[in-house]
Design a protein around this motif. Structure first.
Motif, PDB file in Angstrom:
ATOM      1  N   UNK A 108      28.726  16.558  26.613  1.00  0.00           N
ATOM      2  CA  UNK A 108      30.089  16.976  26.956  1.00  0.00           C
ATOM      3  C   UNK A 108      30.109  18.400  27.486  1.00  0.00           C
ATOM      4  N   UNK A 109      29.382  19.301  26.827  1.00  0.00           N
ATOM      5  CA  UNK A 109      29.413  20.701  27.223  1.00  0.00           C
ATOM      6  C   UNK A 109      28.779  20.930  28.592  1.00  0.00           C
ATOM      7  N   UNK A 110      27.894  20.017  29.005  1.00  0.00           N
ATOM      8  CA  UNK A 110      27.292  20.123  30.334  1.00  0.00           C
ATOM      9  C   UNK A 110      28.235  19.660  31.437  1.00  0.00           C
ATOM     10  N   UNK A 111      29.359  19.053  31.060  1.00  0.00           N
ATOM     11  CA  UNK A 111      30.284  18.501  32.045  1.00  0.00           C
ATOM     12  C   UNK A 111      29.933  17.102  32.485  1.00  0.00           C
ATOM     13  N   UNK A 112      28.906  16.503  31.847  1.00  0.00           N
ATOM     14  CA  UNK A 112      28.473  15.170  32.267  1.00  0.00           C
ATOM     15  C   UNK A 112      29.437  14.089  31.826  1.00  0.00           C
ATOM     16  N   UNK A 113      30.078  14.281  30.666  1.00  0.00           N
ATOM     17  CA  UNK A 113      30.912  13.222  30.114  1.00  0.00           C
ATOM     18  C   UNK A 113      32.186  13.801  29.520  1.00  0.00           C
ATOM     19  N   UNK A 114      33.162  12.933  29.368  1.00  0.00           N
ATOM     20  CA  UNK A 114      34.324  13.176  28.517  1.00  0.00           C
ATOM     21  C   UNK A 114      34.175  12.278  27.298  1.00  0.00           C
ATOM     22  N   UNK A 115      34.497  12.793  26.124  1.00  0.00           N
ATOM     23  CA  UNK A 115      34.392  12.019  24.902  1.00  0.00           C
ATOM     24  C   UNK A 115      35.770  11.552  24.450  1.00  0.00           C
ATOM     25  N   UNK A 116      35.856  10.293  24.052  1.00  0.00           N
ATOM     26  CA  UNK A 116      37.078   9.722  23.512  1.00  0.00           C
ATOM     27  C   UNK A 116      36.984   9.630  22.001  1.00  0.00           C
ATOM     28  N   UNK A 117      38.125   9.716  21.338  1.00  0.00           N
ATOM     29  CA  UNK A 117      38.178   9.525  19.905  1.00  0.00           C
ATOM     30  C   UNK A 117      38.847   8.216  19.550  1.00  0.00           C
ATOM     31  N   UNK A 118      39.266   8.109  18.303  1.00  0.00           N
ATOM     32  CA  UNK A 118      39.944   6.894  17.858  1.00  0.00           C
ATOM     33  C   UNK A 118      40.286   6.981  16.391  1.00  0.00           C
ATOM     34  N   UNK A 119      41.032   6.022  15.872  1.00  0.00           N
ATOM     35  CA  UNK A 119      41.414   6.027  14.457  1.00  0.00           C
ATOM     36  C   UNK A 119      40.211   5.832  13.544  1.00  0.00           C
ATOM     37  N   UNK A 120      40.330   6.356  12.328  1.00  0.00           N
ATOM     38  CA  UNK A 120      39.270   6.180  11.349  1.00  0.00           C
ATOM     39  C   UNK A 120      39.123   4.707  10.982  1.00  0.00           C
ATOM     40  N   UNK A 121      37.887   4.275  10.831  1.00  0.00           N
ATOM     41  CA  UNK A 121      37.532   2.945  10.299  1.00  0.00           C
ATOM     42  C   UNK A 121      37.938   1.773  11.187  1.00  0.00           C
ATOM     43  N   UNK A 128      36.004  19.892  18.977  1.00  0.00           N
ATOM     44  CA  UNK A 128      37.343  19.919  19.570  1.00  0.00           C
ATOM     45  C   UNK A 128      37.949  18.529  19.470  1.00  0.00           C
ATOM     46  N   UNK A 129      39.274  18.481  19.438  1.00  0.00           N
ATOM     47  CA  UNK A 129      39.961  17.199  19.382  1.00  0.00           C
ATOM     48  C   UNK A 129      39.942  16.550  20.759  1.00  0.00           C
ATOM     49  N   UNK A 130      39.759  15.238  20.827  1.00  0.00           N
ATOM     50  CA  UNK A 130      39.724  14.561  22.132  1.00  0.00           C
ATOM     51  C   UNK A 130      41.124  14.412  22.709  1.00  0.00           C
ATOM     52  N   UNK A 160      50.417  12.796  17.847  1.00  0.00           N
ATOM     53  CA  UNK A 160      49.069  13.182  17.417  1.00  0.00           C
ATOM     54  C   UNK A 160      48.334  14.006  18.469  1.00  0.00           C
ATOM     55  N   UNK A 161      48.965  14.249  19.613  1.00  0.00           N
ATOM     56  CA  UNK A 161      48.315  15.030  20.666  1.00  0.00           C
ATOM     57  C   UNK A 161      47.414  14.225  21.575  1.00  0.00           C
ATOM     58  N   UNK A 162      47.517  12.890  21.523  1.00  0.00           N
ATOM     59  CA  UNK A 162      46.731  12.035  22.412  1.00  0.00           C
ATOM     60  C   UNK A 162      47.427  11.967  23.772  1.00  0.00           C
ATOM     61  N   UNK A 163      46.685  12.214  24.834  1.00  0.00           N
ATOM     62  CA  UNK A 163      47.267  12.262  26.175  1.00  0.00           C
ATOM     63  C   UNK A 163      47.061  10.984  26.962  1.00  0.00           C
ATOM     64  N   UNK A 164      46.050  10.192  26.621  1.00  0.00           N
ATOM     65  CA  UNK A 164      45.759   8.975  27.396  1.00  0.00           C
ATOM     66  C   UNK A 164      44.970   7.999  26.538  1.00  0.00           C
ATOM     67  N   UNK A 165      45.120   6.714  26.862  1.00  0.00           N
ATOM     68  CA  UNK A 165      44.407   5.677  26.138  1.00  0.00           C
ATOM     69  C   UNK A 165      44.142   4.520  27.090  1.00  0.00           C
TER      70      UNK A 165
END
Length: 512
Positions: free
Chosen positions: A133-146, A175-177, A198-203
């Motif tokens: 992520x820090x190299x700019x190669x990817x964006x990381x997505x998150x999601x709900x626990x479990x 950082x938060x996705x 929750x601060x989520x901008x896209x899904x």
């Protein structure tokens, strides 16, 4: 003069495995985790890092569920994965006398995987993903626990699960996705407001939820939260319920085993060819097929983007989204195919972007109203709510009632028992067990008849614990709750370090 791109392509990869029984074994269990780690996560991350070293950015959008992120960082799992890689090499050597060419290939691949693991993964998956992520190669997505099927959760539980998952992502990755891959792409009208809060901008949603109109990201209602649709016309070129590149005759056959070594010695050969009649695997033949199919995919993307631009009169987007485990685990040559595609697309005039990059480029359309949807069979909720899993739905409702009742007793909104400055380990354990019980994986396994007995047992075990622990806590029997839970060897420490029951408690009331 710079030529405007034909359009924009987004590759989205979603990594998820079911919850292990806290390192217990089941029909797939740890073996499945280690296979996917060795054959998919290691080579896919290495491929993306190699492309980033060539100066390429915005290559892919990666979703790693909190469940899997926890396993990839877990010291027990890290030791187990390293042992598994060593055993892979030994198995290759054991086959040298009977299958010399296959053994040589497996030796090269397994030792390369071990070197990759030792160089980049010994401290867990989070450092490897953060570096990408820090190299700019990817964006990381998150999601709900479990990994719950969110539409079936009560609003308080749903919001808590999402916040816990996002907090866990921030804890591991710094950082938060901004975006999430919702479990099973499950959606119910109104969930966009949960995301906004929750601060989520896209899904991500599946293409049919947008009636196939996936050429742009779109705000959902008046929420300002964007949904991005998976383009099935492009995605299914690779992998569909009926066909796709991995079924080509030259590729390695996933289902044919040399049982003495555990290696896979055959190529697909033909769809109806029995295992005993399949031809030996040839890396050279497979490499040629990789280049052929990569060119075909690029041609498909270019044609799709031209058609979309002609129809709308503006630059368009196409999103191909897959389970990461397809690349390497199910499809041995998948990582090589990814590398070829990500090099060929820019040469064909296609802009390769992350989801966030596409939004920054202005590929956003008009607001849309989404129906109830998922990416499961029928694109509705039948996999998780059908008659075959009615007991899971009922059990999930019971688990949530018991959970909320106990939390509201132990951590009330007002009164002398209020101790929000101190975490309650028993309440945290209760939440952890409830999240396990509410995982979408159990209903999926039953609907798809994949380790269904295991799914029934796991779901019932965690639900039973929630009921028992909830009853003891509501009765004020903390000593009994501590003694009882002490016998749960697989639950001595919560799966997610950021699961805090205080965040689930009802808001404090203001005295009138």
């Amino acid at each position: 003069m710079t030529t405007a791109p034909v359009g924009t392509f987004c590759l989205v990869l979603h990594s998820h495995l079911p919850l292990l029984a806290r390192h217990g074994r089941w029909p797939v269990g740890e073996e499945w985790l280690y296979q996917s780690w060795a054959h998919s996560y290691l080579p896919v991350v290495a491929t993306l890092r190699e492309l980033a070293a060539e100066g390429r950015t915005g290559l892919a959008t990666l979703g790693v569920t909190p469940v899997l992120a926890a396993q990839l960082d877990d010291p027990y799992c890290l030791r187990g994965a390293h042992d598994w890689l060593g055993d892979w090499t030994l198995r290759a050597h054991s086959a040298a006398g009977r299958l010399p060419e296959l053994a040589a290939h497996e030796h090269r691949v397994s030792t390369a995987a071990t070197a990759e693991f030792e160089a980049h993964w010994r401290h867990g998956g989070s450092p490897a993903l953060r570096a990408l992520r820090d190299s700019g190669a990817v964006e990381l997505l998150g999601g709900p626990a479990a990994h719950p099927f969110q539409p079936l959760l009560a609003p308080r539980v749903r919001g808590f699960s999402l916040r816990a998952g996002l907090a866990d992502h921030a804890l591991r990755l710094g950082s938060r996705p901004a975006g999430i891959w919702a479990p099973e792409c499950g959606y119910a009208p109104g969930m966009e407001h949960d995301y906004a809060a929750a601060g989520v901008e896209r899904f991500l949603v599946d293409g049919p939820a947008l009636r196939g109109d996936t050429a742009l990201a779109r705000p959902v209602g008046d929420s300002g939260v964007l949904c991005v649709g998976r383009d099935l016309d492009v995605t299914y070129r690779v992998w569909s319920p009926r066909r796709g590149y991995p079924g080509s005759p030259e590729y390695r056959d996933f289902h044919t085993w040399d049982h003495a070594s555990g290696l896979k010695p055959a190529r697909v050969t033909g769809r109806r060819v029995p295992s005993e009649a399949k031809r030996p695997y040839s890396p050279e033949l497979a490499a040629g097929a990789v280049q052929r199919d990569a060119r075909d995919f690029v041609d498909t993307v270019v044609a799709r983007l031209h058609a979309l631009r002609s129809a709308s009169g503006r630059p368009a987007l196409t999103v191909a989204a897959f389970d990461t485990e397809l690349f390497g685990h199910w499809w041995h040559e998948g990582p090589d195919w990814l590398a070829a595609v990500l090099r060929l697309l820019p040469a064909a005039g296609v802009a390769v972007r992350t989801l966030g990059g596409a939004v920054s480029d202005g590929l956003v359309g008009d607001p849309v109203t989404l129906p109830e949807c998922s990416w499961g069979s029928g694109k509705d909720w039948r996999v998780w709510t059908g008659p075959q899993v009615a007991d899971f739905v009922s059990r999930g409702d019971d688990v949530q009632r018991a959970l909320l009742s106990a939390v509201d007793t132990v951590l009330p909104g007002s009164g002398p028992l209020l101790r929000r400055d101190v975490r309650d380990p028993l309440a945290d354990l209760l939440v952890d067990q409830a999240l396990h019980a509410l995982s979408s994986d159990w209903a999926f396994m039953v609907s798809k008849d994949s380790a269904a007995d295991y799914a029934h047992a796991r779901s019932a075990t965690h639900a039973g614990r929630v009921g028992e622990l909830s009853g003891l806590l509501r009765a004020g029997r903390r000593r009994a709750a501590e003694r009882r839970s002490a016998h749960w060897d697989d639950a001595r420490s919560p799966l997610f370090g950021h699961v805090d029951a205080r965040d689930l408690a009802a808001p404090p009331t203001t005295p009138g």
